[in-house]
Design a protein around this motif. Sequence first.
Motif, PDB file in Angstrom:
ATOM      1  N   MET A   1       0.836  -1.195   0.000  1.00 35.86           N
ATOM      2  CA  MET A   1       0.000   0.000   0.000  1.00 35.86           C
ATOM      3  C   MET A   1       0.872   1.247   0.000  1.00 35.86           C
ATOM      4  O   MET A   1       2.012   1.223   0.426  1.00 35.86           O
ATOM      5  CB  MET A   1      -0.911   0.025   1.229  1.00 35.86           C
ATOM      6  N   PHE A   2       0.297   2.323  -0.417  1.00 37.40           N
ATOM      7  CA  PHE A   2       0.992   3.602  -0.484  1.00 37.40           C
ATOM      8  C   PHE A   2       1.249   4.170   0.912  1.00 37.40           C
ATOM      9  O   PHE A   2       2.284   4.758   1.175  1.00 37.40           O
ATOM     10  CB  PHE A   2       0.151   4.574  -1.317  1.00 37.40           C
ATOM     11  N   ILE A   3       0.293   3.986   1.826  1.00 35.04           N
ATOM     12  CA  ILE A   3       0.385   4.518   3.185  1.00 35.04           C
ATOM     13  C   ILE A   3       0.756   3.399   4.149  1.00 35.04           C
ATOM     14  O   ILE A   3       0.201   2.303   4.078  1.00 35.04           O
ATOM     15  CB  ILE A   3      -0.966   5.149   3.608  1.00 35.04           C
ATOM     16  N   THR A   4       1.678   3.681   5.059  1.00 33.79           N
ATOM     17  CA  THR A   4       2.089   2.704   6.065  1.00 33.79           C
ATOM     18  C   THR A   4       1.684   3.171   7.455  1.00 33.79           C
ATOM     19  O   THR A   4       1.264   4.323   7.630  1.00 33.79           O
ATOM     20  CB  THR A   4       3.617   2.505   6.032  1.00 33.79           C
ATOM     21  N   ASP A   5       1.842   2.307   8.433  1.00 36.62           N
ATOM     22  CA  ASP A   5       1.558   2.683   9.826  1.00 36.62           C
ATOM     23  C   ASP A   5       2.438   3.840  10.275  1.00 36.62           C
ATOM     24  O   ASP A   5       1.999   4.706  11.024  1.00 36.62           O
ATOM     25  CB  ASP A   5       1.769   1.485  10.755  1.00 36.62           C
ATOM     26  N   GLU A   6       3.678   3.854   9.821  1.00 36.73           N
ATOM     27  CA  GLU A   6       4.608   4.930  10.186  1.00 36.73           C
ATOM     28  C   GLU A   6       4.114   6.286   9.692  1.00 36.73           C
ATOM     29  O   GLU A   6       4.322   7.302  10.349  1.00 36.73           O
ATOM     30  CB  GLU A   6       6.001   4.654   9.606  1.00 36.73           C
ATOM     31  N   ASP A   7       3.480   6.310   8.550  1.00 37.04           N
ATOM     32  CA  ASP A   7       2.981   7.566   7.981  1.00 37.04           C
ATOM     33  C   ASP A   7       1.895   8.173   8.853  1.00 37.04           C
ATOM     34  O   ASP A   7       1.815   9.388   8.997  1.00 37.04           O
ATOM     35  CB  ASP A   7       2.453   7.346   6.566  1.00 37.04           C
TER      36      ASP A   7
ATOM     37  N   ALA B   1       4.741   4.741  -5.894  1.00 40.95           N
ATOM     38  CA  ALA B   1       6.056   4.979  -5.284  1.00 40.95           C
ATOM     39  C   ALA B   1       6.089   4.391  -3.871  1.00 40.95           C
ATOM     40  O   ALA B   1       5.061   4.275  -3.205  1.00 40.95           O
ATOM     41  CB  ALA B   1       6.349   6.471  -5.245  1.00 40.95           C
ATOM     42  N   GLU B   2       7.278   4.031  -3.438  1.00 36.66           N
ATOM     43  CA  GLU B   2       7.438   3.436  -2.114  1.00 36.66           C
ATOM     44  C   GLU B   2       8.567   4.120  -1.360  1.00 36.66           C
ATOM     45  O   GLU B   2       9.484   4.682  -1.957  1.00 36.66           O
ATOM     46  CB  GLU B   2       7.745   1.945  -2.243  1.00 36.66           C
ATOM     47  N   GLY B   3       8.470   4.069  -0.049  1.00 36.01           N
ATOM     48  CA  GLY B   3       9.535   4.585   0.809  1.00 36.01           C
ATOM     49  C   GLY B   3       9.826   6.054   0.596  1.00 36.01           C
ATOM     50  O   GLY B   3       8.932   6.883   0.504  1.00 36.01           O
ATOM     51  N   ALA B   4      11.115   6.366   0.499  1.00 35.77           N
ATOM     52  CA  ALA B   4      11.557   7.752   0.376  1.00 35.77           C
ATOM     53  C   ALA B   4      11.242   8.350  -0.995  1.00 35.77           C
ATOM     54  O   ALA B   4      11.334   9.557  -1.173  1.00 35.77           O
ATOM     55  CB  ALA B   4      13.053   7.845   0.640  1.00 35.77           C
ATOM     56  N   ALA B   5      10.855   7.532  -1.954  1.00 35.64           N
ATOM     57  CA  ALA B   5      10.527   8.038  -3.297  1.00 35.64           C
ATOM     58  C   ALA B   5       9.161   8.729  -3.326  1.00 35.64           C
ATOM     59  O   ALA B   5       8.837   9.405  -4.290  1.00 35.64           O
ATOM     60  CB  ALA B   5      10.549   6.894  -4.305  1.00 35.64           C
ATOM     61  N   ARG B   6       8.376   8.560  -2.271  1.00 44.76           N
ATOM     62  CA  ARG B   6       7.054   9.187  -2.214  1.00 44.76           C
ATOM     63  C   ARG B   6       7.180  10.664  -1.855  1.00 44.76           C
ATOM     64  O   ARG B   6       8.057  11.055  -1.103  1.00 44.76           O
ATOM     65  CB  ARG B   6       6.174   8.503  -1.165  1.00 44.76           C
ATOM     66  N   ASN B   7       6.283  11.472  -2.388  1.00 43.82           N
ATOM     67  CA  ASN B   7       6.228  12.883  -2.029  1.00 43.82           C
ATOM     68  C   ASN B   7       5.622  12.984  -0.633  1.00 43.82           C
ATOM     69  O   ASN B   7       4.516  12.502  -0.389  1.00 43.82           O
ATOM     70  CB  ASN B   7       5.374  13.650  -3.044  1.00 43.82           C
ATOM     71  N   ARG B   8       6.344  13.620   0.279  1.00 42.83           N
ATOM     72  CA  ARG B   8       5.919  13.663   1.687  1.00 42.83           C
ATOM     73  C   ARG B   8       4.598  14.411   1.881  1.00 42.83           C
ATOM     74  O   ARG B   8       3.792  14.034   2.730  1.00 42.83           O
ATOM     75  CB  ARG B   8       7.011  14.288   2.559  1.00 42.83           C
ATOM     76  N   LEU B   9       4.364  15.458   1.129  1.00 44.17           N
ATOM     77  CA  LEU B   9       3.093  16.173   1.252  1.00 44.17           C
ATOM     78  C   LEU B   9       1.921  15.321   0.788  1.00 44.17           C
ATOM     79  O   LEU B   9       0.866  15.313   1.418  1.00 44.17           O
ATOM     80  CB  LEU B   9       3.123  17.484   0.460  1.00 44.17           C
ATOM     81  N   ILE B  10       2.104  14.593  -0.290  1.00 48.10           N
ATOM     82  CA  ILE B  10       1.044  13.711  -0.773  1.00 48.10           C
ATOM     83  C   ILE B  10       0.752  12.636   0.272  1.00 48.10           C
ATOM     84  O   ILE B  10      -0.414  12.315   0.540  1.00 48.10           O
ATOM     85  CB  ILE B  10       1.407  13.071  -2.129  1.00 48.10           C
TER      86      ILE B  10
END
Length: 139
Positions: free
Chosen positions: A1-7, A55-64
């Motif tokens: 998934m795009f969103i993780t528990d950490e997010d 995208a996964e991990g650090a490749a994801r846009n943090r604002l998105i």
Amino acid sequence: MFITDEDYRVVIGDSALKVVSQTSDENRSNAEAEAQEEIASYLRPVYDCKSIFSAEGAARNRLIVMYTCDIALYHMVSAMPQKLGSEIRKERYERAVKWLEGVQAGKIVPDLPLTVNEDGETVSPGIILSSQKPLRHNW
């Protein structure tokens, strides 16, 4: 998934997340899918939403990532009885929508992959130019 528990930990605590999601993975995944589609509806004309959400991990846009969490949490809170904690969720949701509207209007330009056509060229949503009719000062 795009969103993780950490997010989610950036915007809500672990115990509050369990309460809001009503401890159902199905509720949470549905809210996340709805949030992604809502965001994509604003970004789709210009940005490559498949690339953004795959995208996964650090490749994801943090604002998105943050706004996806905020919108998903808003949808989860809306399904709760008595709308517990809904004020902060509503404020964060409105902030996310305001940002998305700014992106859609071209006032905000995020670092996201642009949509490309089959030839590898960047697709432009199109710009309509117009002007007033020329004035004729012939008497």
